[in-house]
Scaffold this motif. Structure first.
Motif, PDB file in Angstrom:
ATOM      1  N   TYR A  92      18.051 -35.961  13.960  1.00 39.94           N
ATOM      2  CA  TYR A  92      18.840 -34.836  13.461  1.00 39.94           C
ATOM      3  C   TYR A  92      19.544 -35.166  12.146  1.00 39.94           C
ATOM      4  O   TYR A  92      19.934 -36.308  11.880  1.00 39.94           O
ATOM      5  N   THR A  93      19.735 -34.106  11.347  1.00 31.58           N
ATOM      6  CA  THR A  93      20.626 -34.121  10.190  1.00 31.58           C
ATOM      7  C   THR A  93      21.433 -32.825  10.258  1.00 31.58           C
ATOM      8  O   THR A  93      21.099 -31.915  11.019  1.00 31.58           O
ATOM      9  N   PRO A  94      22.478 -32.700   9.448  1.00 37.21           N
ATOM     10  CA  PRO A  94      23.233 -31.439   9.451  1.00 37.21           C
ATOM     11  C   PRO A  94      22.409 -30.225   9.035  1.00 37.21           C
ATOM     12  O   PRO A  94      22.827 -29.091   9.256  1.00 37.21           O
ATOM     13  N   LEU A  95      21.232 -30.457   8.455  1.00 35.73           N
ATOM     14  CA  LEU A  95      20.374 -29.340   8.044  1.00 35.73           C
ATOM     15  C   LEU A  95      19.146 -29.189   8.946  1.00 35.73           C
ATOM     16  O   LEU A  95      18.202 -28.478   8.583  1.00 35.73           O
ATOM     17  N   THR A  96      19.156 -29.824  10.104  1.00 44.58           N
ATOM     18  CA  THR A  96      18.073 -29.606  11.061  1.00 44.58           C
ATOM     19  C   THR A  96      17.977 -28.117  11.382  1.00 44.58           C
ATOM     20  O   THR A  96      18.989 -27.448  11.605  1.00 44.58           O
ATOM     21  N   SER A  97      16.767 -27.588  11.386  1.00 45.83           N
ATOM     22  CA  SER A  97      16.435 -26.170  11.606  1.00 45.83           C
ATOM     23  C   SER A  97      16.697 -25.302  10.388  1.00 45.83           C
ATOM     24  O   SER A  97      16.467 -24.094  10.434  1.00 45.83           O
ATOM     25  N   TRP A  98      17.170 -25.902   9.311  1.00 48.04           N
ATOM     26  CA  TRP A  98      17.394 -25.160   8.069  1.00 48.04           C
ATOM     27  C   TRP A  98      16.454 -25.671   6.979  1.00 48.04           C
ATOM     28  O   TRP A  98      16.169 -26.862   6.910  1.00 48.04           O
ATOM     29  N   SER A  99      15.995 -24.773   6.135  1.00 55.23           N
ATOM     30  CA  SER A  99      15.302 -25.156   4.910  1.00 55.23           C
ATOM     31  C   SER A  99      16.108 -24.613   3.733  1.00 55.23           C
ATOM     32  O   SER A  99      16.771 -23.574   3.847  1.00 55.23           O
ATOM     33  N   VAL A 100      16.075 -25.320   2.628  1.00 53.67           N
ATOM     34  CA  VAL A 100      16.919 -24.998   1.476  1.00 53.67           C
ATOM     35  C   VAL A 100      16.050 -24.628   0.280  1.00 53.67           C
ATOM     36  O   VAL A 100      15.045 -25.286  -0.001  1.00 53.67           O
ATOM     37  N   SER A 101      16.435 -23.574  -0.398  1.00 55.43           N
ATOM     38  CA  SER A 101      15.842 -23.228  -1.688  1.00 55.43           C
ATOM     39  C   SER A 101      16.949 -23.288  -2.722  1.00 55.43           C
ATOM     40  O   SER A 101      18.001 -22.661  -2.545  1.00 55.43           O
ATOM     41  N   GLY A 102      16.742 -24.042  -3.784  1.00 47.18           N
ATOM     42  CA  GLY A 102      17.793 -24.219  -4.767  1.00 47.18           C
ATOM     43  C   GLY A 102      18.642 -25.426  -4.407  1.00 47.18           C
ATOM     44  O   GLY A 102      18.128 -26.460  -3.980  1.00 47.18           O
ATOM     45  N   THR A 103      19.959 -25.268  -4.547  1.00 43.77           N
ATOM     46  CA  THR A 103      20.881 -26.380  -4.316  1.00 43.77           C
ATOM     47  C   THR A 103      21.860 -26.032  -3.213  1.00 43.77           C
ATOM     48  O   THR A 103      22.641 -25.080  -3.332  1.00 43.77           O
ATOM     49  N   ALA A 104      21.784 -26.790  -2.128  1.00 42.26           N
ATOM     50  CA  ALA A 104      22.716 -26.598  -1.012  1.00 42.26           C
ATOM     51  C   ALA A 104      22.936 -27.944  -0.346  1.00 42.26           C
ATOM     52  O   ALA A 104      22.010 -28.747  -0.224  1.00 42.26           O
ATOM     53  N   GLU A 105      24.156 -28.203   0.053  1.00 39.83           N
ATOM     54  CA  GLU A 105      24.466 -29.432   0.765  1.00 39.83           C
ATOM     55  C   GLU A 105      25.480 -29.145   1.857  1.00 39.83           C
ATOM     56  O   GLU A 105      26.210 -28.153   1.798  1.00 39.83           O
ATOM     57  N   VAL A 106      25.488 -30.006   2.865  1.00 39.72           N
ATOM     58  CA  VAL A 106      26.470 -29.879   3.944  1.00 39.72           C
ATOM     59  C   VAL A 106      27.643 -30.771   3.612  1.00 39.72           C
ATOM     60  O   VAL A 106      27.490 -31.962   3.305  1.00 39.72           O
ATOM     61  N   VAL A 107      28.845 -30.174   3.687  1.00 38.26           N
ATOM     62  CA  VAL A 107      30.069 -30.839   3.259  1.00 38.26           C
ATOM     63  C   VAL A 107      31.025 -30.962   4.449  1.00 38.26           C
ATOM     64  O   VAL A 107      31.105 -30.068   5.291  1.00 38.26           O
ATOM     65  N   ASN A 108      31.749 -32.073   4.481  1.00 37.63           N
ATOM     66  CA  ASN A 108      32.814 -32.274   5.465  1.00 37.63           C
ATOM     67  C   ASN A 108      34.027 -32.758   4.695  1.00 37.63           C
ATOM     68  O   ASN A 108      34.169 -33.938   4.385  1.00 37.63           O
ATOM     69  N   ASP A 109      34.908 -31.828   4.337  1.00 37.76           N
ATOM     70  CA  ASP A 109      36.097 -32.186   3.572  1.00 37.76           C
ATOM     71  C   ASP A 109      37.249 -31.278   3.965  1.00 37.76           C
ATOM     72  O   ASP A 109      37.153 -30.519   4.939  1.00 37.76           O
ATOM     73  N   SER A 110      38.323 -31.317   3.228  1.00 39.20           N
ATOM     74  CA  SER A 110      39.515 -30.556   3.594  1.00 39.20           C
ATOM     75  C   SER A 110      39.318 -29.049   3.467  1.00 39.20           C
ATOM     76  O   SER A 110      40.148 -28.272   3.945  1.00 39.20           O
ATOM     77  N   GLY A 111      38.228 -28.634   2.867  1.00 40.18           N
ATOM     78  CA  GLY A 111      37.956 -27.211   2.759  1.00 40.18           C
ATOM     79  C   GLY A 111      37.225 -26.636   3.950  1.00 40.18           C
ATOM     80  O   GLY A 111      36.773 -25.492   3.909  1.00 40.18           O
TER      81      GLY A 111
END
Length: 829
Positions: A92-111
């Protein structure tokens, strides 16, 4: 959920006189006499057996085989909050079951969206993410509505374009969602323009945006409940008319870390299931690493379990962890503060279920949409702990706390993961001495075990703790398995004064995500079907009756004979070496002798593992291989002594010495150092399904040579380890294929005659109703098929067939079909 098991005089019933005449009138005479077995069933309609509670049969839900996300929980988006992790599954990764077109990332921060929902997707302008759902894709049906929602943030503003498509094109009109400012939930609705099992949900953004909790829900859920359940699965469960719903497990209840989520623990993911993680707003619930190897979202949480139980008219029966792990982990906490907190959590759970809206947890229940109490009456503590004394000392603390504040709540203990053995015996002794109200038993055994042990509860103490048979199954989804379970259920009903609750397990399995089989209901993203076992459960659960009417039946002649079979050697996730194998007949004749000074030509290899002769020993070197059985000798051997030297070289367990080997699926073996090298047992396998005959704690040392001897005399077996007797057993209990029980439905006045004929021959049976005045007609429901029949998505050879039998009298004859379960409802005048 467990990971792992007996004499009566038999006589043939003979039809004579009037009974034989009746048989000749009512039944066709079979062409071959050997295809018919004759029996009698005598019913004492003037006597009263034990009452059968409305809650006798229920269902057990555990999130195994993706039973929740991608299953009963109707959410169509997989990994909707980007929380998948290698802690859940190595792939698994945080994008399992997802495909990305363009620029997208999974973030874990104060936001982040909140402290429990820590990951979110950050998309650059012109980018999109596409979700593939479960199985082959997102399932939609033409004309049905689907509710989309997303939590989104776009400080400068953004427009989200949401589409639902498959490879052939659009599945619904595109939706536009305007996003501005901080985290807010946005919604839209799709109406499917055609049906597809392969849909993809895409969210694209025209400007920088953050997304979380991307969801697509069918509008039509079971009873149209919000955050609800997949309708076809819930309806199949409801059709069973279960008396109780046990939840949420199973092994996932008492495995994993017992710590809280916190920054200090690195937001621990492999956390034991705790009910408070699963209630409140869905977006604020935690996700967790499921014991069965995937992520669980807790979208289906304790509130939804209670609501489902209420919707199907079942008694809710939650299971809470006792701070002793099970399912092979075998740890007990000594953290007093943690124990007190979990005890308080259990009291808070009762308040959540039953408390007034003015209480803290009753108030949360009301906020979630259910101001009325859920009427909780039973709660179970723990699941399959292998440390009975440690478990029971903690169980007593939980029980005392619950009884002090809620004396009307029944607190249920358990007896470990097996039907017998040292853990089972110790647990039951503690439960009896402690005056426990009810004990949860679990076992998964071969069909033969179930046919042999119909009388299991006949000898239980009527004044002792009652039994909750929380998990059982016969290790297969073929009709032969369901027949054995049906035969066993007649014994459960006969002992309804002892066995108060019973549930087959597991309940659900997604065919593409299976961790455990057999299962009662199977499904994929577009269909569901009841197994043959489901059909048996449904027949019994919807025709229980209110009281047992005592009855007796004749039995089937037993062929008898000595225990016969070849010998074998095996390993399980372990490398081991064997030497000096000898088999000597009782008269001293040498049947087999092999010191491996040459080759291993006397042995037949099953194809599993890596076997070879090394330095005068027969060695299996593959530590990953399971059940690497090699065999030698004649399946007709009997009355012999087997001797062998065995040495564990490396790996998780010990070694296995087989005897009575008929083939690779039917044998006995002495499993030394099994269950992660924590116990040893003698197991019997029949057609691949295993049962435990003797079990003791114990481990095997690496590098030490053990002298093993097994003496087979008739059907008695004695086992020696290093010259000392380790144990003995006599395997002479017959597997009776003809079983019956009779109950009375007090509402209708019906006698319900329930007969199981688990053999390939017709059972011509003389039935004596003991002078009862009855209608001449009976409503008959039959399940019958070939022994190997299996229900699938496209074929259901086992389904209920109803008919009317017009030959009922005080004494009459009926022919029960081969491999059948038959219920006759007879109207008492």
């Amino acid at each position: 959920m467990s990971r792992t098991a007996r004499h009566r005089t038999r006589r043939r019933a003979v039809l004579t006189g009037a009974a034989l005449l009746t048989a000749a009138v009512l039944l066709p005479v079979p062409a071959h006499a050997e295809s018919v077995a004759d029996y009698t069933v005598t019913v004492d309609t003037g006597a009263r057996g034990p009452a059968v509670d409305d809650t006798m049969y229920g269902v057990f839900f555990e999130d195994i085989n993706r039973a929740a996300d991608g299953g009963l929980y109707a959410e169509l988006v997989q990994n909707r909050s980007f929380e998948y992790s290698t802690a859940d599954n190595g792939s698994y990764t945080p994008l399992t079951s997802w495909s990305v077109s363009g620029t997208a990332e999974v973030v874990n921060d104060s936001g982040r969206l909140n402290e429990r929902n820590r990951n979110y997707a950050s998309l650059a302008a012109g980018s999109s993410v596409t979700n593939s759902g479960y199985n082959t894709g997102v399932r939609v049906e033409k004309g049905e509505r689907y509710d989309f929602s997303v939590w989104a943030r776009a400080e400068a503003g953004a427009t989200l374009t949401v589409t639902l498509k498959d490879a052939a094109g659009t599945l619904a009109d595109t939706r536009k969602v305007a996003v501005r400012g901080g985290w807010t939930q946005y919604k839209a609705t799709f109406t499917a323009s055609r049906t597809s099992n392969r849909g993809r949900l895409t969210v694209a953004t025209a400007a920088d945006a953050a997304l979380d909790m991307v969801s697509l829900f069918p509008r039509e859920t079971y009873k149209n409940q919000p955050n609800g359940l997949r309708k076809d699965l819930a309806e199949k469960i409801a059709a069973l008319k279960p008396g109780f719903l046990r939840f949420p497990g199973g092994c996932l209840v008492n495995t994993g870390s017992m710590e809280d989520y916190s920054e200090a623990s690195g937001w621990q993911r492999k956390r034991a299931y705790q009910w408070k993680d699963t209630v409140g707003p869905v977006e604020e619930r935690a996700t967790n690493a499921n014991f069965w190897g995937y992520n669980q979202s807790y979208g289906l949480g304790y509130y939804e379990y209670f609501r489902f139980a209420e919707d199907i008219g079942a008694m809710p029966l939650p299971v809470v962890p006792a701070l002793v792990t099970g399912c092979g982990q075998n740890r007990a906490t000594d953290d007093e503060a943690l124990l007190k907190r979990h005890i308080q959590d259990t009291l808070d759970l009762i308040e959540f279920a039953n408390g007034p809206t003015t209480s803290t947890w009753g108030g949360l229940r009301a906020e979630m949409g259910h101001p009325r109490p859920f009427h909780l009456t039973h709660i179970a503590v723990g699941n399959e702990e292998n440390l009975p004394r440690e478990f029971f000392s903690r169980f007593q603390r939980f029980r005392a706390a619950v009884e002090a504040e809620h004396p009307d709540i029944t607190v249920i203990s358990n007896s470990g993961p097996d039907d017998a053995g040292t853990v089972f015996d110790t647990a039951w002794q503690l439960n009896r001495e402690g005056g426990v109200d009810m004990v949860d038993e679990h076992y998964y055994n071969s069909p033969q075990w179930f046919l042999r042990n119909n009388d299991r509860y006949d000898s239980y103490d009527r004044q002792g703790p009652k039994v909750f048979l929380g998990e059982y199954a016969s290790q297969g989804n073929a009709w032969r398995n369901a027949l054995a379970e049906a035969a066993y259920m007649t014994g459960l009903e006969r002992n309804a004064d002892v066995v108060k609750l019973a549930s087959y397990a597991p309940l659900l399995a997604n065919e593409d995500y299976v961790q455990w089989s057999p299962d009662m209901i199977w499904f994929n993203n577009h269909a569901s079907w009841g197994s043959v076992n489901y059909e048996v459960q449904k027949l019994f659960m919807t025709n229980v009756g209110d009281r047992v009417v005592p009855s007796e039946a004749s039995t089937t002649p037993d062929a008898g004979g000595p225990l016969t079979g070849a010998v074998g050697l095996s390993t399980w996730a372990t490398s081991a070496a064997y030497d000096d194998v000898s088999v000597t007949a009782a008269d001293g004749t040498t049947l087999l002798s092999d010191d491996f000074s040459g080759d291993a030509s006397q042995w037949t290899h099953s194809g599993r593992g890596s076997w070879g002769v090394q330095d005068g020993q027969y060695v299996q070197t593959d530590e990953a291989a399971e059940n690497t059985l090699v065999t030698a000798g004649d399946p007709a051997w009997h009355d012999y002594d087997l001797q062998v030297k065995a040495t564990k070289r490396s790996g998780k367990e010990g070694f296995l010495i087989a005897f009575g080997v008929q083939d690779t699926g039917t044998y006995y073996w002495w499993n030394l150092g099994g269950w992660n090298n924590t116990q040893s047992a003698v197991e019997q396998a029949v057609d691949g399904g295993k049962s435990t005959l003797i079990s003791k704690p114990g481990s095997i040392e690496t590098g030490r040579a053990y002298d093993i001897e097994i003496k087979v005399r008739g059907r008695q077996v004695t086992l020696y380890l290093d010259g000392q007797e380790w144990g003995r057993f006599t395997d002479d209990k017959p597997a009776e294929p003809f079983r019956q029980v009779v109950t009375e439905d007090t509402r209708t006045g019906d006698l319900i005659v329930k007969v199981v004929n688990a053999q390939p021959s017709e059972a011509r049976t003389a039935i004596d109703l003991g002078g009862a005045r009855v209608s001449s007609r009976a409503r008959v429901t039959t399940l019958a098929a070939d022994a190997d029949a299996v229900n699938t998505e496209t074929d259901a050879p086992v389904t209920q067939v109803t008919s009317t039998f017009r030959g009922v009298a005080d004494r009459f004859t009926y022919a029960f079909a081969p491999h059948s379960v038959t219920f006759m409802r007879i109207d008492r005048r």
